[in-house]
Design a protein around this motif. Structure first.
Motif, mmCIF file in Angstrom:
data_model
loop_
_atom_site.group_PDB
_atom_site.id
_atom_site.type_symbol
_atom_site.label_atom_id
_atom_site.label_comp_id
_atom_site.label_asym_id
_atom_site.label_seq_id
_atom_site.Cartn_x
_atom_site.Cartn_y
_atom_site.Cartn_z
ATOM 1 N N ASN A 68 -22.841 -18.215 -0.509
ATOM 2 C CA ASN A 68 -23.545 -16.938 -0.586
ATOM 3 C C ASN A 68 -22.593 -15.766 -0.407
ATOM 4 O OD1 ASN A 68 -26.348 -17.802 -1.029
ATOM 5 N ND2 ASN A 68 -26.138 -18.800 0.960
ATOM 6 N N LEU A 69 -22.557 -15.153 0.775
ATOM 7 C CA LEU A 69 -21.714 -13.979 1.003
ATOM 8 C C LEU A 69 -20.838 -14.211 2.231
ATOM 9 C CD1 LEU A 69 -24.442 -12.894 -0.445
ATOM 10 C CD2 LEU A 69 -23.631 -10.655 0.266
ATOM 11 N N ILE A 70 -19.543 -13.947 2.085
ATOM 12 C CA ILE A 70 -18.585 -14.093 3.181
ATOM 13 C C ILE A 70 -17.817 -12.787 3.314
ATOM 14 C CG2 ILE A 70 -16.671 -15.425 4.110
ATOM 15 C CD1 ILE A 70 -17.391 -17.668 2.146
ATOM 16 N N TYR A 71 -17.932 -12.157 4.478
ATOM 17 C CA TYR A 71 -17.281 -10.868 4.725
ATOM 18 C C TYR A 71 -16.274 -11.001 5.865
ATOM 19 C CZ TYR A 71 -20.353 -7.886 1.882
ATOM 20 O OH TYR A 71 -20.998 -7.271 0.841
ATOM 21 N N PRO A 72 -15.198 -10.217 5.822
ATOM 22 C CA PRO A 72 -14.284 -10.165 6.963
ATOM 23 C C PRO A 72 -14.769 -9.163 8.009
ATOM 24 C CG PRO A 72 -13.485 -8.704 5.272
ATOM 25 C CD PRO A 72 -14.769 -9.322 4.735
ATOM 26 N N VAL A 73 -14.132 -9.159 9.152
ATOM 27 C CA VAL A 73 -14.331 -8.073 10.110
ATOM 28 C C VAL A 73 -13.582 -6.863 9.564
ATOM 29 C CG1 VAL A 73 -13.863 -7.253 12.445
ATOM 30 C CG2 VAL A 73 -14.559 -9.624 12.064
ATOM 31 N N PRO A 74 -14.253 -5.731 9.331
ATOM 32 C CA PRO A 74 -13.564 -4.595 8.726
ATOM 33 C C PRO A 74 -12.487 -4.021 9.634
ATOM 34 C CG PRO A 74 -15.866 -4.061 9.212
ATOM 35 C CD PRO A 74 -15.674 -5.487 9.549
ATOM 36 N N ASP A 75 -11.431 -3.527 9.023
ATOM 37 C CA ASP A 75 -10.352 -2.850 9.733
ATOM 38 C C ASP A 75 -10.879 -1.521 10.260
ATOM 39 O OD1 ASP A 75 -8.107 -1.480 10.562
ATOM 40 O OD2 ASP A 75 -6.936 -1.858 8.755
ATOM 41 N N PRO A 76 -10.895 -1.320 11.583
ATOM 42 C CA PRO A 76 -11.450 -0.072 12.122
ATOM 43 C C PRO A 76 -10.616 1.151 11.770
ATOM 44 C CG PRO A 76 -10.374 -1.341 13.852
ATOM 45 C CD PRO A 76 -10.386 -2.213 12.643
ATOM 46 N N ASN A 77 -9.393 0.934 11.283
ATOM 47 C CA ASN A 77 -8.528 2.043 10.914
ATOM 48 C C ASN A 77 -8.609 2.396 9.440
ATOM 49 O OD1 ASN A 77 -7.364 2.315 13.562
ATOM 50 N ND2 ASN A 77 -6.202 0.446 13.144
ATOM 51 N N PHE A 78 -9.560 1.771 8.721
ATOM 52 C CA PHE A 78 -9.693 2.015 7.287
ATOM 53 C C PHE A 78 -11.179 2.081 6.963
ATOM 54 C CE2 PHE A 78 -8.885 0.717 2.715
ATOM 55 C CZ PHE A 78 -8.088 1.817 2.419
ATOM 56 N N VAL A 123 -3.530 10.804 3.554
ATOM 57 C CA VAL A 123 -2.288 10.074 3.261
ATOM 58 C C VAL A 123 -1.499 9.845 4.543
ATOM 59 C CG1 VAL A 123 -0.071 10.187 2.075
ATOM 60 C CG2 VAL A 123 -2.157 10.879 0.882
ATOM 61 N N ALA A 124 -1.437 10.877 5.378
ATOM 62 C CA ALA A 124 -0.695 10.732 6.636
ATOM 63 C C ALA A 124 -1.328 9.685 7.542
ATOM 64 C CB ALA A 124 -0.632 12.084 7.346
ATOM 65 N N LYS A 125 -2.662 9.594 7.506
ATOM 66 C CA LYS A 125 -3.369 8.680 8.405
ATOM 67 C C LYS A 125 -3.440 7.265 7.857
ATOM 68 C CE LYS A 125 -7.688 8.267 11.024
ATOM 69 N NZ LYS A 125 -8.992 8.911 11.327
ATOM 70 N N TYR A 126 -3.711 7.136 6.559
ATOM 71 C CA TYR A 126 -3.961 5.819 5.970
ATOM 72 C C TYR A 126 -2.894 5.384 4.972
ATOM 73 C CZ TYR A 126 -8.732 6.751 7.661
ATOM 74 O OH TYR A 126 -9.829 7.058 8.411
ATOM 75 N N GLY A 127 -1.781 6.113 4.913
ATOM 76 C CA GLY A 127 -0.791 5.870 3.876
ATOM 77 C C GLY A 127 -0.296 4.439 3.810
ATOM 78 N N LYS A 128 0.037 3.858 4.936
ATOM 79 C CA LYS A 128 0.570 2.494 4.942
ATOM 80 C C LYS A 128 -0.477 1.503 4.446
ATOM 81 C CE LYS A 128 2.779 -0.945 7.927
ATOM 82 N NZ LYS A 128 3.261 -1.241 9.314
ATOM 83 N N THR A 129 -1.707 1.636 4.946
ATOM 84 C CA THR A 129 -2.788 0.752 4.493
ATOM 85 C C THR A 129 -3.075 0.974 3.015
ATOM 86 O OG1 THR A 129 -3.765 0.863 6.703
ATOM 87 C CG2 THR A 129 -5.163 0.041 4.939
ATOM 88 N N GLY A 130 -3.025 2.225 2.591
ATOM 89 C CA GLY A 130 -3.280 2.536 1.191
ATOM 90 C C GLY A 130 -2.252 1.922 0.257
ATOM 91 N N LEU A 131 -0.984 1.913 0.682
ATOM 92 C CA LEU A 131 0.052 1.283 -0.139
ATOM 93 C C LEU A 131 -0.199 -0.212 -0.279
ATOM 94 C CD1 LEU A 131 3.279 3.113 1.102
ATOM 95 C CD2 LEU A 131 2.187 3.313 -1.139
ATOM 96 N N GLY A 132 -0.707 -0.819 0.776
ATOM 97 C CA GLY A 132 -1.063 -2.235 0.705
ATOM 98 C C GLY A 132 -2.172 -2.480 -0.303
ATOM 99 N N GLU A 133 -3.137 -1.553 -0.363
ATOM 100 C CA GLU A 133 -4.213 -1.674 -1.336
ATOM 101 C C GLU A 133 -3.685 -1.542 -2.768
ATOM 102 O OE1 GLU A 133 -7.664 -2.163 -0.686
ATOM 103 O OE2 GLU A 133 -6.910 -2.668 1.290
ATOM 104 N N VAL A 134 -2.749 -0.623 -2.971
ATOM 105 C CA VAL A 134 -2.151 -0.457 -4.295
ATOM 106 C C VAL A 134 -1.382 -1.721 -4.678
ATOM 107 C CG1 VAL A 134 -0.460 0.841 -5.649
ATOM 108 C CG2 VAL A 134 -2.025 2.051 -4.118
ATOM 109 N N HIS A 135 -0.665 -2.286 -3.712
ATOM 110 C CA HIS A 135 0.090 -3.519 -3.979
ATOM 111 C C HIS A 135 -0.851 -4.638 -4.435
ATOM 112 C CE1 HIS A 135 3.115 -6.549 -3.799
ATOM 113 N NE2 HIS A 135 2.677 -7.120 -2.693
ATOM 114 N N ARG A 136 -1.997 -4.755 -3.776
ATOM 115 C CA ARG A 136 -2.973 -5.775 -4.179
ATOM 116 C C ARG A 136 -3.573 -5.474 -5.552
ATOM 117 N NH1 ARG A 136 -3.682 -6.188 1.401
ATOM 118 N NH2 ARG A 136 -5.089 -4.404 1.569
ATOM 119 N N SER A 137 -3.647 -4.181 -5.894
ATOM 120 C CA SER A 137 -4.147 -3.822 -7.211
ATOM 121 C C SER A 137 -3.190 -4.281 -8.311
ATOM 122 C CB SER A 137 -4.349 -2.303 -7.301
ATOM 123 O OG SER A 137 -4.730 -1.909 -8.595
#
Length: 394
Positions: free
Chosen positions: A240-250, A303-317
């Protein structure tokens, strides 16, 4: 012809608002203006098809209130009018001990929001539900389901028209003027007059709001979410549906697995900046819309707050391997070869000048004009409740 109410946007929130307005007052002349050729062509038709339970949202918020109320309305409506849905439940899985306290916070929120029959599950217990999933603890959320949201939109459209409502397609709004005899709404093709105006413009809610409020301090930043689908022979890996624990910083839920109402299984989404408000592909580009995002003071703070996490998202894209690695935290058996490209959606995320991302629904009223400035997930689940709330303001 002068209308009593004109609604901009034929997504689920706009449709539900129009429908609820006529249900409450059948004598109203109500018109929906939609720039596309049919209903639900963007967020309402490009989401994951999930009926959300309300477990994540801050108690007392508009999201929590409308999700809980909208959930019941949505189920009752679907039963009555034959919209396909399935209350299949989901599990939210902590993949490490570090996430267990965050999982407990989610459980507590669910209890505060009135959800019943939530269950803490040990590893052995949640593997009885999802045998191929891995982790240390989980929450079972029995209220979560899946639904055919485009089918829902078409049914609401049908009922709205039966009640005497009108929809005009291919009518992109270019201007709004408040006059003594009403509010004029201009499109590339026509001009319409109304007593009251409601904008439910989704990705373009900021543009429409600025037509009546030059001091609007919110813009929409578009975030694209990309999905893969499991090959048919690998669908057995997810029940059915499997979700992770969301990252509280994103401010997004993270990649997860969703069985769709048509039987397919989606994996995703990521969350990357779209270079165009309706940029469903990485190559989609609109210079003026992108510059509007990049020059917004609030975006630089994001960008200043989430930049590192955002780059990870782009990498996965850009990397299927990286995307697969993220999925393997929940489903270690998943391999790159099990995945084929799926669809994508663009989330309209409202951002203030100070960099604050609006976490709640945001509805503002100025005289006879109402703007829905922010309606992200769970707006689809909540649409009938939101529509009723707005129609009561009318």
């Amino acid at each position: 012809m002068k209308y009593d109410v004109i609604i901009i946007g034929a997504g689920l929130v706009g449709l539900a608002t129009a429908y609820e307005s006529l249900k409450q007052n059948p004598a109203l002349k109500v018109l929906i203006l939609e720039k596309e050729g049919d209903v639900a062509k963007h967020q309402s038709g490009h989401n994951s098809g999930v009926i959300h339970s309300g477990i994540y949202y801050k108690p007392g918020s508009l999201k929590a209130k409308n999700c809980i109320e909208g959930y019941d309305s949505l189920i009752n409506f679907s039963k009555e009018y034959g919209v396909k849905y399935d209350i299949c439940g989901k599990i939210i899985v902590a993949t490490s001990q570090d996430e267990v306290s965050l999982l407990e916070n989610i459980y507590d929120r669910g209890i505060q929001n009135g959800l019943q029959n939530l269950e803490y599950l040990s590893r052995d217990e949640f593997k009885e539900i999802e045998p191929h999933c891995e982790g240390v603890r989980a929450i079972k959320v029995p209220q979560t389901g899946i639904i055919d949201y485009p089918g829902l939109a078409n049914k609401i459209k049908e009922l709205f028209i039966e009640l005497g409502g009108e929809i005009v397609f291919s009518q992109e709004v270019t201007g709004i003027t408040d006059r003594n005899d009403g509010i004029t709404v201009e499109t590339f093709k026509n001009e319409y007059l109304t007593e009251k105006l409601i904008s439910c413009a989704g990705l373009y809610s900021d543009k429409i709001t600025k037509m009546t409020n030059d001091k609007n301090d919110v813009i929409i930043i578009p975030f694209r979410g990309e999905y893969y689908e499991l090959k048919d022979e690998k669908r057995y890996l997810v029940n059915n549906l499997i979700y992770p624990v969301p990252d509280p910083n994103f401010p997004f839920l993270g990649v997860h697995f969703t069985r769709m109402i048509n039987g397919a299984v989606e994996a995703g989404p990521n969350a990357v900046l779209a270079f165009k408000k309706e940029g469903y592909n990485f190559s989609d580009f609109n210079f003026s819309e992108l510059m509007n995002t990049l020059t917004w003071p609030g975006f630089r703070k994001i960008v200043a707050k989430y930049g590192k996490t955002g780059l990870g998202e782009v990498h996965r894209s850009l990397s299927k391997t990286a995307f697969t690695n993220a999925l393997q935290k929940l489903l270690p058996e998943i391999q790159e070869t099990d995945l084929v490209p799926g669809g994508s959606g663009v989330r309209a995320q409202a951002c203030r000048r100070d960099g604050t991302l609006l976490d709640d629904f945001d509805i503002v009223r100025n005289g006879n004009v109402i703007h829905v400035r922010n309606a992200p997930s769970p707006a689809a689940t909540s649409c009938l409740s939101i529509g009723k709330t707005i129609s009561e303001l009318v």
